[in-house]
Design a protein around this motif. Structure first.
Motif, PDB file in Angstrom:
ATOM      1  N   LEU A  29       0.828  -1.213   0.000  1.00 31.50           N
ATOM      2  CA  LEU A  29       0.000   0.000   0.000  1.00 31.50           C
ATOM      3  C   LEU A  29       0.860   1.260   0.000  1.00 31.50           C
ATOM      4  N   GLY A  30       2.052   1.120   0.552  1.00 32.00           N
ATOM      5  CA  GLY A  30       2.933   2.283   0.574  1.00 32.00           C
ATOM      6  C   GLY A  30       4.300   1.905   1.121  1.00 32.00           C
ATOM      7  N   GLU A  31       5.304   2.678   0.761  1.00 26.63           N
ATOM      8  CA  GLU A  31       6.667   2.415   1.247  1.00 26.63           C
ATOM      9  C   GLU A  31       7.254   3.713   1.793  1.00 26.63           C
ATOM     10  N   GLY A  32       7.793   3.619   3.022  1.00 27.97           N
ATOM     11  CA  GLY A  32       8.447   4.797   3.603  1.00 27.97           C
ATOM     12  C   GLY A  32       9.949   4.580   3.598  1.00 27.97           C
ATOM     13  N   SER A  33      10.693   5.503   4.229  1.00 27.00           N
ATOM     14  CA  SER A  33      12.156   5.367   4.202  1.00 27.00           C
ATOM     15  C   SER A  33      12.595   4.162   5.033  1.00 27.00           C
ATOM     16  N   TYR A  34      11.765   3.746   6.010  1.00 23.09           N
ATOM     17  CA  TYR A  34      12.193   2.564   6.771  1.00 23.09           C
ATOM     18  C   TYR A  34      11.028   1.643   7.090  1.00 23.09           C
ATOM     19  N   SER A  35       9.991   1.719   6.248  1.00 21.84           N
ATOM     20  CA  SER A  35       8.870   0.793   6.495  1.00 21.84           C
ATOM     21  C   SER A  35       8.158   0.502   5.178  1.00 21.84           C
ATOM     22  N   THR A  36       7.467  -0.640   5.163  1.00 25.05           N
ATOM     23  CA  THR A  36       6.611  -0.977   4.025  1.00 25.05           C
ATOM     24  C   THR A  36       5.258  -1.361   4.596  1.00 25.05           C
ATOM     25  N   VAL A  37       4.192  -0.853   3.975  1.00 23.90           N
ATOM     26  CA  VAL A  37       2.835  -1.141   4.462  1.00 23.90           C
ATOM     27  C   VAL A  37       2.144  -2.068   3.466  1.00 23.90           C
ATOM     28  N   PHE A  38       1.662  -3.208   3.987  1.00 27.86           N
ATOM     29  CA  PHE A  38       1.026  -4.222   3.142  1.00 27.86           C
ATOM     30  C   PHE A  38      -0.466  -4.317   3.463  1.00 27.86           C
ATOM     31  N   LEU A  39      -1.241  -4.676   2.452  1.00 30.10           N
ATOM     32  CA  LEU A  39      -2.603  -5.154   2.687  1.00 30.10           C
ATOM     33  C   LEU A  39      -2.435  -6.582   3.217  1.00 30.10           C
ATOM     34  N   ALA A  40      -3.157  -6.941   4.296  1.00 31.30           N
ATOM     35  CA  ALA A  40      -2.983  -8.293   4.850  1.00 31.30           C
ATOM     36  C   ALA A  40      -4.326  -8.808   5.358  1.00 31.30           C
ATOM     37  N   THR A  41      -4.480 -10.117   5.261  1.00 35.95           N
ATOM     38  CA  THR A  41      -5.745 -10.743   5.708  1.00 35.95           C
ATOM     39  C   THR A  41      -5.450 -11.727   6.832  1.00 35.95           C
ATOM     40  N   ASP A  42      -6.206 -11.593   7.931  1.00 35.59           N
ATOM     41  CA  ASP A  42      -6.077 -12.529   9.055  1.00 35.59           C
ATOM     42  C   ASP A  42      -6.643 -13.875   8.575  1.00 35.59           C
ATOM     43  N   ARG A  43      -5.791 -14.899   8.562  1.00 35.93           N
ATOM     44  CA  ARG A  43      -6.209 -16.201   7.987  1.00 35.93           C
ATOM     45  C   ARG A  43      -7.388 -16.808   8.747  1.00 35.93           C
ATOM     46  N   GLN A  44      -7.513 -16.503  10.031  1.00 34.76           N
ATOM     47  CA  GLN A  44      -8.600 -17.127  10.817  1.00 34.76           C
ATOM     48  C   GLN A  44      -9.909 -16.353  10.659  1.00 34.76           C
ATOM     49  N   THR A  45      -9.808 -15.020  10.810  1.00 41.16           N
ATOM     50  CA  THR A  45     -11.070 -14.235  10.816  1.00 41.16           C
ATOM     51  C   THR A  45     -11.400 -13.695   9.425  1.00 41.16           C
ATOM     52  N   LEU A  46     -10.397 -13.772   8.508  1.00 40.24           N
ATOM     53  CA  LEU A  46     -10.528 -13.219   7.136  1.00 40.24           C
ATOM     54  C   LEU A  46     -10.704 -11.706   7.149  1.00 40.24           C
TER      55      LEU A  46
END
Ligand SMILES: NC(=O)c1nn(CC2CCNCC2)c2c1CCc1cnc(N=C3C=CCC=C3)nc1-2
Length: 320
Positions: free
Chosen positions: A38-55
């Motif tokens: 979703l976005g990248e900073g100078s020291y971080s990356t932000v991902f879309l993620a799905t909780d496998r149990q609760t979806l």
């Protein structure tokens, strides 16, 4: 780094005697399936993620430990975590649910904002009408009021950091460069008065400066940062929603800074008068003379506008 929040997942295992046991373990990377960036900073990356149990879908911000240490960013990581830990009960702030870590990285599990950035929506429509500007301005102001009440100064407010959720409501994000004042809810023990000056002196040494187009003059001239700095940025955002571009923009950062400290900007013809008065009273060089949150809430531009819980139950206006 102390992990925060205890999200557990139940895991089925077989013990030495072959019996099935259910273990509750703290959630970790394996509990999520990671999607697009979703976005990248100078020291971080932000991902879309799905909780496998609760979806349930989240945004997970991943920070690489060795990069943080190499780039000497530990202070920013702690500021962001402490800030998110303070800002837990407002609909206009991206919420941190919990954190976990593994040997290489730190993970923040955050609200997912499927509406993307306010800037993206503004670019699609060109500019907003008064009704949309009033709604989004009110939500941003409500979130700023809450931040400031918790002793948090964002310092880098801009349309890119104003995200939108699935109801197209505001969620402010990216607190890695925030300034934390003593938390009004649990003030630190009284310090030795001789040391008080020291902390003020440190503040003036602050090296951080926000994004050129939205940075306040006091940050450029004497490094003083306070709540009024966020209200300068607020004035820039209101102008930008109605015009489609920020008030101070030049080919280089230096030239942009020059325009800011000399208050060199103008209103295009047809700029709504009440909005003009509001912007002019936010874009005041002396932070002490700038409108406060209370003044802005009561300003004519927001006549009839709800604030507080009612504002967040209101349907977002159609963008035009
Ligand atoms: N720095 C962060 O904390 C952060 N960064 N992003 C993505 C950035 C993309 C560039 N502009 C600023 C935000 C996020 C977060 C918080 C948590 C967060 C939650 N949802 C989204 N959603 C997006 C959806 C579409 C495009 C961009 C972001 N993004 C984030």
């Amino acid at each position: 780094w102390k992990d925060r929040g205890a999200a557990v997942s139940l895991r089925r295992e077989v013990d030495a005697e072959g019996r099935t046991i259910i273990k509750s373990v703290k959630k970790g990377v394996r509990d999520f399936s990671f999607g697009r960036i979703l976005g990248e900073g100078s020291y971080s990356t932000v991902f879309l993620a799905t909780d496998r149990q609760t979806l349930r879908e989240y945004a997970i911000k991943v920070l690489e430990k060795k990069h943080i240490i190499k780039e000497n960013k530990i202070k920013y990581v702690n500021i962001e975590r402490d800030t998110l830990n303070r800002l837990t009960e407002h609909p206009g702030i991206v919420r941190l649910y919990y954190t976990f870590q593994d040997e290489t990285s730190l993970y923040y599990v955050l609200d997912l904002c499927t509406g993307g950035e306010l800037l993206g929506v503004l670019k699609k429509t060109g500019s907003f009408d008064v009704e949309c500007t009033r709604f989004y301005g009110a939500q941003i102001l409500d979130a700023i009021a809450y931040m400031h009440s918790r002793g948090v100064i964002h310092r880098d407010l801009k349309p890119e950091n104003v995200l939108l959720d699935d109801q197209m409501h505001v969620k402010i994000t990216d607190f890695g460069t925030a300034k934390l004042l003593p938390d009004p809810r649990n003030p630190p023990p009284p310090e030795d008065p001789m040391r008080q000056n020291g902390s003020r002196h440190d503040e003036r040494n602050a090296s951080f400066v926000g994004t050129a187009e939205y940075v306040s003059p006091e940050l450029l001239t004497d490094k003083a940062v306070g709540k009024p700095s966020d209200l300068w940025a607020f004035g820039c955002i209101i102008y930008q929603l109605l015009v489609g571009r920020p008030p101070f923009k030049a080919p280089t950062e230096y030239l942009t800074f020059q325009k800011i400290v000399s208050l060199e900007y103008e209103f295009p013809p047809g700029f709504p008068p009440a909005a003009r008065d509001l912007v002019e009273r936010c874009l005041v060089l002396d932070p002490a003379r700038r409108l406060t949150v209370e003044h802005i809430r009561n300003h004519e531009f927001f006549d009839g506008q709800q604030f507080g819980p009612e504002l967040w139950r209101t349907k977002a206006p159609r963008l035009r």
